[in-house]
Motif scaffolding. Structure first.
Motif, PDB file in Angstrom:
ATOM      1  N   THR A 107       0.823  -1.212   0.000  1.00 38.28           N
ATOM      2  CA  THR A 107       0.000   0.000   0.000  1.00 38.28           C
ATOM      3  C   THR A 107       0.856   1.261   0.000  1.00 38.28           C
ATOM      4  OG1 THR A 107      -0.149   0.056   2.429  1.00 38.28           O
ATOM      5  CG2 THR A 107      -1.845  -1.184   1.243  1.00 38.28           C
ATOM      6  N   VAL A 108       2.145   1.117   0.298  1.00 34.36           N
ATOM      7  CA  VAL A 108       3.051   2.270   0.304  1.00 34.36           C
ATOM      8  C   VAL A 108       3.922   2.313  -0.947  1.00 34.36           C
ATOM      9  CG1 VAL A 108       4.940   3.408   1.559  1.00 34.36           C
ATOM     10  CG2 VAL A 108       3.097   2.291   2.832  1.00 34.36           C
ATOM     11  N   VAL A 109       4.448   1.146  -1.359  1.00 40.52           N
ATOM     12  CA  VAL A 109       5.424   1.136  -2.455  1.00 40.52           C
ATOM     13  C   VAL A 109       4.954   0.334  -3.663  1.00 40.52           C
ATOM     14  CG1 VAL A 109       7.319   1.382  -0.809  1.00 40.52           C
ATOM     15  CG2 VAL A 109       6.652  -0.907  -1.579  1.00 40.52           C
ATOM     16  N   GLY A 110       3.688  -0.077  -3.670  1.00 39.12           N
ATOM     17  CA  GLY A 110       3.175  -0.842  -4.793  1.00 39.12           C
ATOM     18  C   GLY A 110       3.274  -0.089  -6.108  1.00 39.12           C
ATOM     19  N   GLN A 111       3.146  -0.820  -7.187  1.00 32.49           N
ATOM     20  CA  GLN A 111       3.356  -0.257  -8.524  1.00 32.49           C
ATOM     21  C   GLN A 111       2.462   0.947  -8.811  1.00 32.49           C
ATOM     22  OE1 GLN A 111       2.823  -3.161 -11.591  1.00 32.49           O
ATOM     23  NE2 GLN A 111       3.186  -1.719 -13.273  1.00 32.49           N
ATOM     24  N   TYR A 112       1.253   0.966  -8.236  1.00 33.13           N
ATOM     25  CA  TYR A 112       0.301   2.022  -8.554  1.00 33.13           C
ATOM     26  C   TYR A 112       0.190   3.071  -7.442  1.00 33.13           C
ATOM     27  CZ  TYR A 112      -0.885  -1.356 -12.124  1.00 33.13           C
ATOM     28  OH  TYR A 112      -0.818  -2.251 -13.172  1.00 33.13           O
ATOM     29  N   THR A 113       1.064   3.009  -6.458  1.00 37.80           N
ATOM     30  CA  THR A 113       1.100   4.044  -5.428  1.00 37.80           C
ATOM     31  C   THR A 113       1.996   5.190  -5.907  1.00 37.80           C
ATOM     32  OG1 THR A 113       3.027   3.088  -4.306  1.00 37.80           O
ATOM     33  CG2 THR A 113       0.838   2.278  -3.652  1.00 37.80           C
ATOM     34  N   PRO A 114       1.865   6.382  -5.316  1.00 40.11           N
ATOM     35  CA  PRO A 114       2.726   7.496  -5.744  1.00 40.11           C
ATOM     36  C   PRO A 114       4.209   7.170  -5.648  1.00 40.11           C
ATOM     37  CG  PRO A 114       0.915   8.309  -4.413  1.00 40.11           C
ATOM     38  CD  PRO A 114       0.840   6.812  -4.349  1.00 40.11           C
ATOM     39  N   ILE A 115       4.636   6.593  -4.522  1.00 38.55           N
ATOM     40  CA  ILE A 115       6.059   6.270  -4.349  1.00 38.55           C
ATOM     41  C   ILE A 115       6.478   5.199  -5.341  1.00 38.55           C
ATOM     42  CG2 ILE A 115       7.776   5.293  -2.769  1.00 38.55           C
ATOM     43  CD1 ILE A 115       6.241   6.568  -0.459  1.00 38.55           C
ATOM     44  N   GLY A 116       5.675   4.146  -5.449  1.00 32.07           N
ATOM     45  CA  GLY A 116       6.031   3.050  -6.346  1.00 32.07           C
ATOM     46  C   GLY A 116       6.070   3.464  -7.798  1.00 32.07           C
ATOM     47  N   SER A 117       5.129   4.281  -8.229  1.00 33.73           N
ATOM     48  CA  SER A 117       5.099   4.703  -9.631  1.00 33.73           C
ATOM     49  C   SER A 117       6.271   5.611  -9.968  1.00 33.73           C
ATOM     50  CB  SER A 117       3.780   5.404  -9.939  1.00 33.73           C
ATOM     51  OG  SER A 117       3.603   6.557  -9.118  1.00 33.73           O
ATOM     52  N   VAL A 118       6.630   6.510  -9.046  1.00 36.33           N
ATOM     53  CA  VAL A 118       7.786   7.380  -9.286  1.00 36.33           C
ATOM     54  C   VAL A 118       9.065   6.555  -9.360  1.00 36.33           C
ATOM     55  CG1 VAL A 118       9.242   9.183  -8.279  1.00 36.33           C
ATOM     56  CG2 VAL A 118       6.754   9.439  -8.270  1.00 36.33           C
ATOM     57  N   ALA A 119       9.228   5.607  -8.430  1.00 34.23           N
ATOM     58  CA  ALA A 119      10.427   4.761  -8.437  1.00 34.23           C
ATOM     59  C   ALA A 119      10.502   3.948  -9.722  1.00 34.23           C
ATOM     60  CB  ALA A 119      10.423   3.841  -7.217  1.00 34.23           C
TER      61      ALA A 119
END
Length: 259
Positions: A107-119
């Motif tokens: 929920t924090v670093v998943g592909q579709y989260t803000p953090i995950g998508s930027v990374a």
């Protein structure tokens, strides 16, 4: 000296648990002889899983050590507003089922989260990657370092630190020269527990980074597809790696010291 009086009953009760611990090891090593360990370990997928675990678990342990020891020291030596909440945050990963922990990480670093998508856009995906494995391992393993190291710091007499400061040492030097050496056995235990937990982590890792597969993930795949006999070689490799690290850490850091 034999067991007498009040020692006999605790010894017998403890022996039951020891037998329970040793029994599976005996059965496992009896099973090893019936499996071609070398051939199974030579499989590319198994070698890749071993390589992944050997890369990620030390990194996770290092991260936990670098950040966990200072946190343990602060929790041991300082009182501040919100301390109980911090202590609860440290314990939360220990009480959560690992799979639930993995879901929370997603929920924090998943592909579709803000953090995950930027990374991911920067070419550094945080799921299904080495980074994802390390994130999962650190989440579930780091609390062992914090809890154990804090217990070690709690056991150091603060009067020794006060004496060091009267001799002109600053707080940082006091921690480095007095507190850390005296708590080193507890810290060593924490490092060992953290590494063992990290390299053996399955639930959260499966959720965050099913690929690249680690040794525990590979073990589960082999169990499902080929049965229990197929997991014996890689399980043996995992056991050997863990034992080597335990001995190495005890040799480098552990061992009683007298002051």
């Amino acid at each position: 000296m034999g067991l007498t009086g009040g020692h006999a009953v605790p010894a017998l009760l403890g022996a039951v648990l020891v037998v329970y611990f040793v029994g599976p090891f005996v059965a496992f090593f009896l099973q090893v002889g019936s499996v071609d360990v070398t051939e199974r370990l030579a499989e590319p997928a198994t070698r890749a899983a071993i390589r992944t675990s050997l890369v990620t678990a030390p990194v996770s342990t290092t991260i936990a050590t670098v950040f966990g020891i200072p946190l343990a020291y602060v929790l041991s030596r300082r009182s501040f507003r919100g301390k109980r909440l911090v202590e609860a945050a440290v314990l939360l990963p220990l009480v959560l089922p690992p799979i639930v922990g993995g879901v929370m990480i997603l929920t924090v670093v998943g592909q579709y989260t803000p953090i995950g998508s930027v990374a991911a856009s920067l070419g550094l995906p945080l799921t299904d990657s080495y980074a994802g494995v390390i994130l999962a391992q650190t989440f579930v393993a780091a609390p062992f370092l914090v809890v154990t190291a804090r217990a070690g710091f709690d056991g150091v007499d603060e009067r020794l630190e006060e004496a060091a400061r009267t001799l002109g040492y600053c707080p940082l030097s006091t921690a480095r020269r007095v507190t850390l050496p005296l708590a080193r056995n507890a810290i060593a235990a924490g490092v060992i527990l953290t590494f063992v937990r990290a390299i053996g982590e399955f639930g959260a890792t499966m959720m965050v980074a099913y690929n690249p597969r680690t040794m525990p993930t590979r073990i589960e795949v082999l169990r499902i597809t080929h049965g229990l006999d197929a997991i014996v070689p890689i399980a043996l490799a995992l056991l050997v790696i863990t034992l080597v690290v335990v001995v190495a850490v005890q040799f480098v850091i552990g061992g009683p010291r007298h002051y």
